[in-house]
Design a protein around this motif. Structure first.
Motif, mmCIF file in Angstrom:
data_model
loop_
_atom_site.group_PDB
_atom_site.id
_atom_site.type_symbol
_atom_site.label_atom_id
_atom_site.label_comp_id
_atom_site.label_asym_id
_atom_site.label_seq_id
_atom_site.Cartn_x
_atom_site.Cartn_y
_atom_site.Cartn_z
ATOM 1 N N GLU A 77 72.707 26.816 57.284
ATOM 2 C CA GLU A 77 73.650 27.009 56.177
ATOM 3 C C GLU A 77 73.185 26.364 54.931
ATOM 4 O O GLU A 77 72.406 25.528 54.827
ATOM 5 C CB GLU A 77 75.061 26.555 56.546
ATOM 6 N N VAL A 129 82.047 27.064 58.085
ATOM 7 C CA VAL A 129 82.086 26.334 56.820
ATOM 8 C C VAL A 129 82.359 24.873 57.144
ATOM 9 O O VAL A 129 83.390 24.563 57.772
ATOM 10 C CB VAL A 129 83.169 26.898 55.873
ATOM 11 N N ASP A 130 81.440 24.006 56.756
ATOM 12 C CA ASP A 130 81.563 22.573 57.022
ATOM 13 C C ASP A 130 81.842 22.290 58.494
ATOM 14 O O ASP A 130 82.672 21.442 58.833
ATOM 15 C CB ASP A 130 82.650 21.941 56.145
ATOM 16 N N GLY A 131 81.175 23.022 59.375
ATOM 17 C CA GLY A 131 81.298 22.795 60.807
ATOM 18 C C GLY A 131 82.575 23.329 61.431
ATOM 19 O O GLY A 131 82.874 23.037 62.591
ATOM 20 N N LYS A 187 86.670 23.030 65.127
ATOM 21 C CA LYS A 187 85.316 22.518 64.960
ATOM 22 C C LYS A 187 84.403 23.299 65.882
ATOM 23 O O LYS A 187 84.684 23.444 67.076
ATOM 24 C CB LYS A 187 85.243 21.030 65.298
ATOM 25 N N ARG A 205 72.501 26.568 62.613
ATOM 26 C CA ARG A 205 72.814 25.639 61.513
ATOM 27 C C ARG A 205 72.152 26.010 60.199
ATOM 28 O O ARG A 205 72.130 25.193 59.291
ATOM 29 C CB ARG A 205 72.422 24.227 61.896
#
Length: 109
Positions: free
Chosen positions: A109, A15-17, A91, A107
């Motif tokens: 997402e 989630v968000d990297g 991260k 990636r």
């Protein structure tokens, strides 16, 4: 709403990297649903306690949130048993999953 990307080994969602530990795959659907319901009830209780200014209620609700997250496998001891380290809340680019994340399939997402 689509499901977030999941690492190839299924241990984390991204989630968000950031890696977040995924729910234990050995839970039955019924048990997972019950625990998610408990988690959401506890989260609502945190909000209610905050709105009421009741510190004791907030503390009790946060304990219930933690208990549900541990039971789901998202906190506490890791649910895998191969000795791999836990990269929860890191991260993704700073973990061994960086190569996977850099690919188009990672990636998505």
């Amino acid at each position: 709403m689509t499901d977030p990307p999941r690492t190839p080994d299924g241990r984390y969602i991204v989630v968000d990297g950031v890696l977040w530990r995924a729910t234990r795959p050995d839970l039955s659907d019924a048990e997972r649903e019950r625990l998610v319901h408990d988690l959401m009830d506890a989260r609502r209780a945190v909000g209610a306690g905050k709105r009421a200014g009741d510190d004791a209620a907030v503390a009790a609700a946060r304990k219930a949130v933690d208990a549900a997250k541990v039971a789901l496998g998202e906190r506490g001891p890791v649910w895998w048993n191969d000795g791999a380290p836990d990269y929860n809340r890191r991260k993704v680019g700073n973990t061994p999953y960086a190569g996977w994340w850099a690919t188009p399939s990672g990636r998505s997402e």
